[in-house]
Design a protein around this motif. Structure first.
Motif, mmCIF file in Angstrom:
data_model
loop_
_atom_site.group_PDB
_atom_site.id
_atom_site.type_symbol
_atom_site.label_atom_id
_atom_site.label_comp_id
_atom_site.label_asym_id
_atom_site.label_seq_id
_atom_site.Cartn_x
_atom_site.Cartn_y
_atom_site.Cartn_z
ATOM 1 N N CYS A 390 50.779 -52.475 12.534
ATOM 2 C CA CYS A 390 49.484 -53.319 12.560
ATOM 3 C C CYS A 390 49.900 -54.228 11.357
ATOM 4 C CB CYS A 390 48.349 -52.375 12.139
ATOM 5 S SG CYS A 390 46.796 -53.259 11.862
ATOM 6 N N THR A 391 49.518 -55.513 11.570
ATOM 7 C CA THR A 391 49.755 -56.653 10.548
ATOM 8 C C THR A 391 48.552 -57.313 10.545
ATOM 9 O OG1 THR A 391 50.665 -58.134 12.200
ATOM 10 C CG2 THR A 391 52.110 -56.664 10.920
ATOM 11 N N GLY A 392 48.274 -58.382 9.416
ATOM 12 C CA GLY A 392 47.280 -59.192 9.402
ATOM 13 C C GLY A 392 46.198 -58.671 8.452
ATOM 14 N N ASP A 393 45.213 -59.391 8.155
ATOM 15 C CA ASP A 393 44.319 -59.477 6.918
ATOM 16 C C ASP A 393 42.955 -58.565 7.473
ATOM 17 O OD1 ASP A 393 42.376 -59.790 4.681
ATOM 18 O OD2 ASP A 393 43.552 -61.475 4.330
ATOM 19 N N ILE A 394 42.725 -57.484 6.983
ATOM 20 C CA ILE A 394 41.347 -56.906 7.318
ATOM 21 C C ILE A 394 40.007 -57.893 7.100
ATOM 22 C CG2 ILE A 394 40.533 -55.904 5.182
ATOM 23 C CD1 ILE A 394 40.693 -54.080 8.651
ATOM 24 N N ARG A 395 40.071 -58.826 6.335
ATOM 25 C CA ARG A 395 38.837 -59.777 6.144
ATOM 26 C C ARG A 395 38.839 -60.490 7.383
ATOM 27 N NH1 ARG A 395 40.601 -62.777 0.820
ATOM 28 N NH2 ARG A 395 42.383 -62.950 2.002
ATOM 29 N N THR A 396 39.547 -60.697 8.347
ATOM 30 C CA THR A 396 39.394 -61.279 9.690
ATOM 31 C C THR A 396 38.478 -60.761 10.290
ATOM 32 O OG1 THR A 396 41.551 -60.495 10.763
ATOM 33 C CG2 THR A 396 41.860 -62.638 9.571
ATOM 34 N N ALA A 426 49.967 -50.716 8.211
ATOM 35 C CA ALA A 426 48.562 -50.779 7.941
ATOM 36 C C ALA A 426 48.262 -52.439 7.473
ATOM 37 C CB ALA A 426 47.868 -50.234 6.804
ATOM 38 N N PRO A 427 47.135 -52.823 7.976
ATOM 39 C CA PRO A 427 46.748 -54.247 7.761
ATOM 40 C C PRO A 427 46.409 -54.293 6.341
ATOM 41 C CG PRO A 427 44.692 -53.100 8.399
ATOM 42 C CD PRO A 427 45.940 -51.994 8.536
ATOM 43 N N GLU A 428 46.448 -55.858 6.063
ATOM 44 C CA GLU A 428 46.172 -56.155 4.352
ATOM 45 C C GLU A 428 45.084 -55.865 4.182
ATOM 46 O OE1 GLU A 428 47.404 -59.987 3.563
ATOM 47 O OE2 GLU A 428 49.629 -59.582 4.782
ATOM 48 N N THR A 450 54.030 -45.187 7.238
ATOM 49 C CA THR A 450 55.178 -44.957 6.233
ATOM 50 C C THR A 450 54.935 -45.713 5.302
ATOM 51 O OG1 THR A 450 56.430 -46.844 7.557
ATOM 52 C CG2 THR A 450 56.956 -44.508 7.947
ATOM 53 N N THR A 451 54.326 -47.048 5.155
ATOM 54 C CA THR A 451 53.916 -47.763 4.096
ATOM 55 C C THR A 451 52.400 -48.137 3.901
ATOM 56 O OG1 THR A 451 56.035 -49.227 4.814
ATOM 57 C CG2 THR A 451 54.426 -50.057 3.133
ATOM 58 N N ALA A 452 51.879 -47.787 2.557
ATOM 59 C CA ALA A 452 50.442 -48.150 2.404
ATOM 60 C C ALA A 452 50.420 -49.688 2.045
ATOM 61 C CB ALA A 452 50.210 -47.348 1.227
ATOM 62 N N PRO A 453 49.074 -50.210 2.359
ATOM 63 C CA PRO A 453 48.796 -51.584 1.933
ATOM 64 C C PRO A 453 48.632 -51.766 0.533
ATOM 65 C CG PRO A 453 46.914 -50.642 2.995
ATOM 66 C CD PRO A 453 47.908 -49.808 2.968
#
Length: 648
Positions: A390-396, A426-428, A450-453
């Motif tokens: 998952c990528t992108g900005d949660i604010r979208t 995770a998303p940003e 594996t990676t936290a935002p």
């Protein structure tokens, strides 16, 4: 190149202002080149790039950055770089103690192409897109970076940048034997297209057929491919309407590692039932055939985007009478489809050859009302090991058309990815204004994450990170936690049962709230070092169960508070079997159950020795009844040391 912009002069006082955006303080671009172009030392670069003043960001916390695009003036036969409107890069000027201006060397970092939701471009990271089937798409995979250090006084003609290529380029000169060259399918003489080829198993390359000249180009990640078993190139040929054949070409003998900034040239001969490499050479990068101009802002909206190498089902459901509002999805960049208020009854397939799935929204309240009423995303697949990034900005999801400035004070995403076992990233989450319970159990049980935002907020809300990564058993490193102002239960259970977590974040707060650190690292069985606890004023249950069951923890953080609060340390180190050193400096331990079972549950039983540091003899006497036998002073038990260095 001519300087990008010309500005009126300003006063010395204006120049000394580190945040001034007056004309005399703005960084101009003098020249942009790139190295290793076809045997030349440098050549002019006209691709758009992003520039950051690292010195400004480091010293003042202001990320001073801008997009630059090249504009060519045919009348004057000259070109220049111009900043995107609204963005700004200025010189960082440091003032000395006597307030006189001190010019310093400014460090700049730049990267190209510009960041999109798909490529995640930055100075340090880049995602290569698998579709490179056109010249423009091929250029979009050409990740370049530049760095330079300069002072304002020495850069009156503007800043000069020299970019270097970070990826490797594969170039194939193609020869078609007669049986393939004469091939037609449905009377189509252009039988081969980019879609007939795959480079390194995943990339659709740029196939250019002009007359007798046929070439294939792809930009790939530099790495050692010797153990990967990946084919260099594969092609599928349609012999007729009903017959096709697939050919694979392995890496040539002796070639395994692809290096950044190098072009690998192959002569590829394709015939019926055979495809072979006749020769190989390695040269510096020759980028003359591709160039990417212009910049479409619409492509840079960082929608929440899901990708997978396998075909996966996406489903969003509503729980406990929650009504989904304002959300849409799109598969493979297709039309946007609204999600019903009651959720999706059937999963939508994406991934593999079906492309990505994007999600966007117009709802300032996010995807949940509270911990009891929410919506949840889930994935399904026939592949037992299918993974979803998952990528992108949660604010979208709040307002995709104005996501940078959207109000996040009421946005909640409780349980959004609860038990998404396929989710790997995770998303940003860039919001700095948080809502009550905003990320409550957001990634609970995401066992492949594996990676936290990054979590940049400095002022927290109650329950904002409650159980956020609880049960994320693949998470190895916690995100930085810059918050200095906490709230009730803000970190409660945040990393509970993160059994692979080896590195904890720095905790900066000096004032605690009820349950704020409670259960924070519960059963983090790989955690060997605890973060420093700066706070000296405690509240009810603030650190209860904080390191409960951390069986690899050997040294406790220094507990500096002199006056304890109700249940503040209860069960704090319970079950920390390897614990060998504890420092607890409280002199007032009268609060109800403040030390209840804090070193119980076999804490320290696997340590070869134990050391307990306390304020003084009176403090030891006051806590002795709250100490298990092995943590009391005595031979074979524990060494008790007073703050002044004396031993009990």
């Amino acid at each position: 190149m001519a300087a990008a912009l010309t500005f009126a002069a300003c006063s010395t006082n204006d120049i000394a202002d580190i945040t001034a955006n007056d004309a005399d303080n703005i960084v101009n671009i003098a020249s942009v080149t790139r190295s290793g172009e076809g045997g030349t030392a440098t050549s002019t670069m006209t691709a758009p790039f992003h520039l950051v003043n690292v010195t400004q960001q480091t010293n003042y916390g202001w990320k001073c950055e801008a997009d630059y695009t090249f504009t060519y003036d045919s009348n004057s036969s000259t070109g220049q770089y111009a900043r995107k409107d609204g963005d700004l890069v200025v010189w960082c000027n440091i003032k000395s103690d006597n307030s006189s201006e001190q010019m310093v060397a400014n460090e700049f970092q730049a990267f190209s192409p510009l960041r999109t939701v798909a490529n995640e471009a930055s100075y340090t990271t880049f995602q290569i897109l698998p579709d490179q089937s056109t010249a423009e798409k091929l250029a979009a995979a050409d990740w370049m970076t530049a760095t330079t250090t300069s002072t304002k006084a020495a850069a009156t003609d503007g800043l000069s940048l020299n970019f270097v290529h970070k990826n490797a380029k594969l170039h194939f000169n193609v020869t078609l034997k007669g049986d393939v060259a004469a091939l037609t399918v449905n009377d189509n003489t252009a039988a081969l297209t980019s879609n007939n080829f795959k480079v390194l198993g995943a990339i659709t390359p740029y196939y250019n057929s002009t007359g007798n000249s046929k070439t294939i180009e792809a930009i790939v990640k530099p790495k050692d491919y010797s153990e990967s078993g990946t084919n260099l190139i594969e092609l599928s040929i349609n012999i007729d309407e009903n017959t096709s054949e697939t050919l694979a070409v392995p890496f040539p003998s002796g070639l395994s590692e692809l290096s950044p900034g190098k072009q690998y040239n192959f002569n590829l001969v394709i015939g019926h039932n055979a495809a072979t490499i006749s020769s190989v050479s390695v040269t510096d990068w020759n980028n003359s055939s591709i160039d990417l101009g212009g910049h479409d802002d619409a492509l840079t909206i960082p929608y929440v985007t899901f990708t997978s190498n396998e075909e996966v089902g996406f489903k969003m459901e509503s729980f406990n009478n929650y009504t989904i509002s304002g959300l849409e999805y799109s598969v493979n960049n297709g039309n946007w489809t609204s999600i019903s208020g009651s959720g999706m009854s059937e999963a939508v397939t994406f991934g593999g050859t079906k492309g990505n799935l994007r999600l966007r929204g117009k709802n300032l309240y996010g995807t949940a009302t509270n911990e009891f009423s929410w919506s949840n995303i889930s994935f399904s697949s026939n592949e037992t090991n299918a993974k979803v990034a998952c990528t992108g900005d949660i604010r979208t999801l709040l307002d995709y058309s104005n996501y940078k400035n959207v109000n996040t004070s009421n946005a909640r995403f409780c349980n959004l990815f609860n038990n998404c076992n396929e989710l790997t990233s995770a998303p940003e989450l860039p919001a700095e204004t948080l809502a009550y319970q905003c990320y409550y159990r957001m990634f609970y049980g995401c066992t492949a994450l594996t990676t936290a935002p990054e979590l940049p907020a400095k002022t927290l809300a109650e329950y904002c990170y409650y159980g956020m990564f609880l049960g994320c058993t693949a998470l190895t490193t916690a995100p930085e936690l810059p918050a200095e102002t906490l709230a009730k239960s803000c970190y409660n259970g945040m990393f509970g049962f993160c059994t692979s977590l080896t590195k904890s974040p720095e905790l900066k707060a000096e004032k605690l709230y009820d349950y704020c650190y409670s259960y924070m690292f519960e059963f983090c069985t790989s955690l060997t070092k605890a973060p420093e606890l700066k706070a000296e004023t405690l509240t009810s249950n603030c650190c209860s169960y904080m390191f409960y069951g951390c069986t690899a923890l050997t040294t406790a953080p220094e507990l500096k508070a002199t006056t304890l609060a109700e249940k503040c340390y209860s069960y704090m180190f319970n079950g920390c079997t390897k614990l060998k050193s504890v420092t607890m400096l409280a002199t007032d331990v009268s609060a109800n159950q403040c030390l209840y079972n804090w070193l119980g549950g076999s804490a320290g039983t696997e340590a070869s020795s134990r050391t307990l540091t306390v304020a003084n003899q009176a403090a030891y006497n006051a806590i002795k009844n709250n100490l298990p036998d092995i943590w009391q002073s005595g031979e074979g038990k524990a060494t008790v040391i007073y703050k002044d260095g004396n031993t009990q």
